[in-house]
Write an enzyme that holds these catalytic residues in place. Structure first.
Site, PDB file in Angstrom:
ATOM      1  N   PHE A  83       0.703  -1.084   0.057  1.00 29.59           N
ATOM      2  CA  PHE A  83       0.112   0.002   0.033  1.00 29.59           C
ATOM      3  C   PHE A  83       0.840   1.510   0.072  1.00 29.59           C
ATOM      4  O   PHE A  83       0.338   2.470   0.220  1.00 29.59           O
ATOM      5  CB  PHE A  83      -1.051  -0.170   1.342  1.00 29.59           C
ATOM      6  CG  PHE A  83      -1.736  -1.162   1.440  1.00 29.59           C
ATOM      7  CD1 PHE A  83      -2.615  -1.587   0.502  1.00 29.59           C
ATOM      8  CD2 PHE A  83      -1.323  -2.231   2.425  1.00 29.59           C
ATOM      9  CE1 PHE A  83      -3.266  -2.841   0.504  1.00 29.59           C
ATOM     10  CE2 PHE A  83      -2.104  -3.417   2.469  1.00 29.59           C
ATOM     11  CZ  PHE A  83      -3.212  -3.722   1.733  1.00 29.59           C
ATOM     12  N   GLN A 108      -9.178  -4.931  -6.916  1.00 26.76           N
ATOM     13  CA  GLN A 108      -8.361  -3.679  -6.683  1.00 26.76           C
ATOM     14  C   GLN A 108      -9.283  -2.538  -6.510  1.00 26.76           C
ATOM     15  O   GLN A 108      -9.281  -1.977  -5.447  1.00 26.76           O
ATOM     16  CB  GLN A 108      -7.451  -2.902  -7.636  1.00 26.76           C
ATOM     17  CG  GLN A 108      -6.349  -3.681  -8.049  1.00 26.76           C
ATOM     18  CD  GLN A 108      -5.513  -3.631  -6.810  1.00 26.76           C
ATOM     19  OE1 GLN A 108      -4.890  -2.682  -6.438  1.00 26.76           O
ATOM     20  NE2 GLN A 108      -5.348  -4.928  -6.063  1.00 26.76           N
ATOM     21  N   ARG A 158      -8.256   1.644 -20.288  1.00 25.80           N
ATOM     22  CA  ARG A 158      -8.421   0.049 -20.660  1.00 25.80           C
ATOM     23  C   ARG A 158      -8.249  -0.776 -19.452  1.00 25.80           C
ATOM     24  O   ARG A 158      -7.243  -0.654 -18.812  1.00 25.80           O
ATOM     25  CB  ARG A 158      -7.536  -0.190 -21.741  1.00 25.80           C
ATOM     26  CG  ARG A 158      -7.741  -1.570 -22.551  1.00 25.80           C
ATOM     27  CD  ARG A 158      -6.734  -1.730 -23.503  1.00 25.80           C
ATOM     28  NE  ARG A 158      -6.772  -2.911 -24.294  1.00 25.80           N
ATOM     29  CZ  ARG A 158      -5.937  -3.474 -25.027  1.00 25.80           C
ATOM     30  NH1 ARG A 158      -4.701  -2.651 -25.341  1.00 25.80           N
ATOM     31  NH2 ARG A 158      -6.116  -4.559 -25.646  1.00 25.80           N
ATOM     32  N   GLU A 201      -5.180   2.807  -6.722  1.00 25.81           N
ATOM     33  CA  GLU A 201      -5.464   3.636  -5.784  1.00 25.81           C
ATOM     34  C   GLU A 201      -6.775   4.504  -5.878  1.00 25.81           C
ATOM     35  O   GLU A 201      -7.086   4.860  -4.812  1.00 25.81           O
ATOM     36  CB  GLU A 201      -4.191   4.536  -5.605  1.00 25.81           C
ATOM     37  CG  GLU A 201      -3.179   3.871  -4.908  1.00 25.81           C
ATOM     38  CD  GLU A 201      -1.774   4.563  -5.293  1.00 25.81           C
ATOM     39  OE1 GLU A 201      -1.359   5.268  -4.307  1.00 25.81           O
ATOM     40  OE2 GLU A 201      -1.244   4.595  -6.556  1.00 25.81           O
ATOM     41  N   ILE A 221       2.361  -7.038  -5.478  1.00 26.91           N
ATOM     42  CA  ILE A 221       2.265  -7.077  -4.007  1.00 26.91           C
ATOM     43  C   ILE A 221       0.713  -7.523  -3.610  1.00 26.91           C
ATOM     44  O   ILE A 221       0.202  -7.229  -2.674  1.00 26.91           O
ATOM     45  CB  ILE A 221       2.469  -5.622  -3.671  1.00 26.91           C
ATOM     46  CG1 ILE A 221       1.375  -4.654  -4.186  1.00 26.91           C
ATOM     47  CG2 ILE A 221       3.855  -5.334  -3.866  1.00 26.91           C
ATOM     48  CD1 ILE A 221       1.628  -3.101  -3.483  1.00 26.91           C
ATOM     49  N   GLY A 222       0.191  -8.287  -4.419  1.00 27.13           N
ATOM     50  CA  GLY A 222      -1.162  -8.587  -4.344  1.00 27.13           C
ATOM     51  C   GLY A 222      -2.294  -8.125  -5.383  1.00 27.13           C
ATOM     52  O   GLY A 222      -3.220  -8.589  -5.101  1.00 27.13           O
TER      53      GLY A 222
HETATM   54 MO1  MOS Z   1       1.088   3.566  -3.493  1.00 24.20          MO
HETATM   55  S1  MOS Z   1       0.913   4.763  -1.869  1.00 24.20           S
HETATM   56  O1  MOS Z   1       1.474   4.605  -4.509  1.00 24.20           O
HETATM   57  O2  MOS Z   1       2.294   1.989  -3.253  1.00 24.20           O
END
Ligand code: MOS
Length: 699
Positions: free
Chosen positions: A234, A594, A584, A661, A460-461
């Site tokens: 994160f 996500q 896309r 994000e 990272i998942g």
């Molecule tokens: Mo994210 S806070 O840009 O890993």
């Protein structure tokens, strides 16, 4: 032999995570799970005071204890861009929980036991950890992250506010927050001669390798970072963290491989947090809802060690048109750990204040909050007139509203009661910059059309590994099962970090480029692929550098329905829906996860998460998952995400904007706005807890 790209047959389809079986069977290895011979264990000793000088460390004895390192005996380190990485180099204590010693022992239990009995002599000094809107130490940083001007202004905000038919002047506060990845920050370090091998949980093996090399005064080629599977980050694993340096240092001293997994409590001090913010938003509008002024002024903190200036108000520079506008950031250096990245740093807290203030303006004008937003949609970047590469914010609001069922919503709050529950709905906008970062990939094909992709990317998942398979398969026109992707290793072609929602776009571009180069090579050949195979590489650096980043953003709209218990003030989120325009979508299955993951994290921000800094001790008092509350499954009732058909080839040749994000941007504001709509109470300091609702006169 020739290969030609197929019509997308893998891209855009819901391919299941290729490493899924490894993860569910426990076969996937994480940083401290690699079998390493003669491994020993380290445990951190952290400062019990927030400011002071460490004068002595009484080191514990014990048959299994190998060493206790502190600044008097630790090896000297080289320079670091991040002072937090110069661990055990100085007697100065800059925050409570800073690492002051490291015990290394033959067993984990011995290391931990000895660490608990270390005696520290400290000359303690007065500390200050309290951020206030008028803190005497407030200053304007030269820039905010990563390199934006701290302040911007146009026109005359004060005059425009004085003349406006309707105004809002509100201050929203967001608390400090902590990333809590399932896998803690952890490292297994071993030296092979003068070369260092790190199995490390991080978001960028190439970048971490360079950082660690610099601090140990090694050549980058001497540091080998492996991060094949990573249990979440994160942002908190986006640069090297102290665990990597400590493990490497200890391994050099004791001559054995060293394992160091930070305990959950240490994650609250040693690897960063999201800064608390105090945000004043002022809006001025005509009586028909045309904004004339927008001001967003932010106060936040950083540490004594390092200036980390979260770009909280930057998002307001892109959202709505208005001739008179200003944004500003002020920082106080406090005796706290250094804040760091946490999913949508800047946008996530910034949009709480902006999107709740917009809702307040809509209420005071008696306007629908979607109509108010649509009325102020800019045609170009509001601050500098740059055209948008693509912007479908209004479509997200409209399409989302229809899918969510917005049209029958009463304008007034406190209108709908179902049994013991007040019920209300809320909306908020979402945006996140569309970034790409330089990366290189190599693709190799053998005579049987088996393809191997190598790139020092990391998953990272998010599903990024899977997406790279899809890109290579389509670009070379081979079946998905022919493709193997190797990532998570700094010895592979150099790649950017899994950050800024840029991973798949950046690495995918490199993979696509390498496949293109391979096709061209094959096209010039007669005869079959040679037995040893053929390979091609592609480095996106020159292309990335010539592409202009301005005006490129993903957009979205979040919708929430909440129920608030009329007696207890308990808030339940019964529905959460996100409608996005993100370029896309390469894999609808991993993309959806996500989005809803980000939205759930936003729910945590709205209702649950808050790191409480005790003013007397300088300690984060709720430093574990028993007391730092994150949403659990039972908190998430109906949640869904959808996206528009969009493709933006100006961002990268894949047309993808990034999705990691944006889900957390705006979802907290939608929930807070829905709570107002349910109850008539505006809570302006997050999280919205029942005590804040129950004590509000309007409740
Ligand atoms: Mo994210 S806070 O840009 O890993």
């Amino acid at each position: 032999m020739t290969l030609s790209p197929t019509r997308p047959s893998a891209i855009g389809t819901p391919v299941a995570r290729v490493e899924g079986p490894l993860k569910v069977t426990g076969t996937a290895r994480y940083a401290v799970e690699y079998p390493v011979e003669n491994v020993v264990y380290a445990w951190v000793v952290r400062s019990p005071v927030a400011r002071g000088t460490l004068t002595n460390v009484e080191t514990p004895e014990g048959a299994d204890v190998l060493t206790t390192l502190w600044h008097a005996n630790a090896p000297k380190l080289g320079e670091a861009d991040d002072p937090e990485l110069r661990v055990l180099q100085s007697p100065t204590i800059s925050y409570r929980g800073q690492v002051v010693a490291l015990v290394v022992a033959k067993t984990l239990e011995a290391a931990r036991g000895a660490a608990l009995s270390v005696e520290l002599s400290i000359e303690e000094q007065e500390h200050d950890v309290l951020l206030t809107p008028d803190h005497p130490g407030l200053y304007t940083p030269e820039k905010v992250n990563p390199a934006f001007p701290s302040d911007t202004s146009a026109g005359d905000v004060e005059a425009a506010l004085a003349d406006a038919a309707a105004t809002v002047d509100v201050t929203y506060e967001t608390p400090a927050l902590h990333n809590n990845p399932m896998e803690p920050h952890a490292t297994t370090a071993l030296w092979v001669g003068d070369d260092l091998v790190l199995y490390d949980s991080n978001q960028g093996p190439s970048a971490i390798g360079s950082q660690v090399a610099k601090i140990f005064e090694l050549d980058a080629s001497q540091v080998h970072v492996v991060a094949e599977h990573v249990g979440g980050g994160f942002g908190s694993k986006g640069s090297a963290r102290p665990n990597a340096i400590l493990a490497a240092m200890a391994a050099r001293v004791v001559g054995y491989p060293v394992r160091l997994a930070l305990p959950r409590q240490a994650l609250f001090t040693m690897v960063g947090h999201r800064t608390p913010t105090i945000q004043r938003v002022r809006l001025g509008a005509s009586s028909d809802g045309v904004l004339t002024a927008i001001a967003h002024d932010v106060v936040e903190h950083t540490s004594q060690l390092f200036e980390f200036a979260e770009q909280t108000a930057v998002v307001t520079r892109h959202m709505y048109a208005a001739p008179h506008r200003q944004t500003s950031h002020k920082l106080a250096r406090l005796d706290v750990p250094t804040p760091r990245w946490m999913r949508a740093p800047g946008e996530a807290p910034g949009m709480v204040a902006l999107e709740c203030a917009i809702d307040e303006l809509a209420a005071s004008l008696g306007m629908d909050p979607i109509e108010l937003r649509v009325r102020n949609e800019p045609t170009v970047e509001p601050e500098d007139g740059t055209p948008f590469s693509s912007r479908h914010y209004v479509e997200c609001l409209r399409v989302g509203a229809s899918r969510f069922g917005w049209e029958t919503r009463p304008l007034q709050p406190r209108q709908r009661r179902e049994g013991r529950w007040w019920v209300g709905t809320g909306v908020a906008g979402a945006t996140y910059p569309s970034m790409v970062m330089p990366s290189t990939a190599t693709v190799r094909i053998d005579p049987t059309r088996k393809v191997e992709v190598t790139v020092a990317a990391v998953d990272i998942g998010t599903g990024s590994r899977t997406v790279l398979h899809q890109i290579a398969a389509d670009s070379l026109g081979v079946p998905l099962e022919n493709v193997t992707v190797r990532i998570g290793d700094s010895s592979l072609p150099k790649a950017s970090i899994a950050g800024g929602s840029s991973g798949s776009a950046s690495w995918g571009w490199a993979v696509d480029g390498a496949c293109r180069a391979l096709r061209e090579q094959l096209a010039t050949m007669t005869g079959p692929v040679p037995a040893e195979g053929l390979s091609a590489s592609f480095d996106t650096t020159p292309d990335v550098k010539t592409r202009e980043n301005a005006g490129k953003h993903a957009f979205g709209a979040h919708f929430a329905e909440v129920r608030v218990d009329a007696d207890t003030g308990e808030v339940r989120v019964s529905r959460l829906f996100g409608q996005y325009a993100v370029g896309r979508v390469l894999n609808p299955s991993t993309a959806r996860s996500q989005f809803i993951g980000g939205m759930t994290m936003g729910m945590g921000m709205a209702l649950h998460e808050e790191s409480v800094l005790d003013v007397a001790t300088g300690d984060w008092v709720n430093h574990d998952l028993a007391e730092y509350h994150v949403p659990a499954h039972a908190d998430v009732e109906e949640i869904d995400a959808a996206w528009l058909d969009e493709e933006d080839l100006s961002v990268n040749p894949l047309g993808a904007k990034g999705i990691g994000e944006i889900g957390i941007v705006g979802s907290p504001a939608a929930i807070v706005n829905a709570i107002w709509h349910a109850t008539g109470v505006r809570v302006r300091d997050l999280p919205v807890r029942l005590d804040k609702l129950l004590t509000a006169p309007a409740f």
